[in-house]
Design a protein around this motif. Sequence first.
Motif: not given
Length: 186
Positions: A13-20, A58-59, A61-68
């Motif tokens: 596994i080289t990359n795992v993308v998650c959102v919270f 992590a990216t 956004w001001s809305s509170g959504k974060i992508i790792c």
Amino acid sequence: MDAESDVALDILITNVVCVFRTRCHLNLRKIALEGANVIYKREVGKVLMKLRKPRITATIWSSGKIICTGATSEEEAKFGARRLARCLQKLGFLVKFTEFKVVNVLAVCTMPFEIRLPEFTKNNRPNASYEPELHPAVCYRIKSLRTTLQIFSTGSITVTGPDVKSVATAVEQIYPCVFQSRKEIL
């Protein structure tokens, strides 16, 4: 050698993308000024924050959504996301770690043989597409698992799917198909 014999294939596994979500508004300027390892992309309206352990980006956004992105397992992705939420709490935001979801998993698997791509594409026509002028790999889609496999003539397979389980299942399903189209060693 037959397709039914047990062959241990290493799936890396080289990359795992998650959102919270944080369930609060985030002041990007404050994160950029007070946070560590931060890049502020004002024109796009986001902040990039990097952690060293686990190594994720992590990216925010001001809305509170974060992508790792950048984790090498689902557990590491969740641990990194929780660490990131804690960093934001330390900056003074009322962060609640919610709606965590693994969105995408990228893995690489190498077959112990080379593959004849034109023959493989001909045998698996509705799911496989091969355009050697555009890309050196066969694109094979498994709609039921929502996974896409890039199959190269060297035997290397890149798998993209929604979670680790579907990636492993996709490799198990594709093995008999690529085994039929393997290059014979003289």
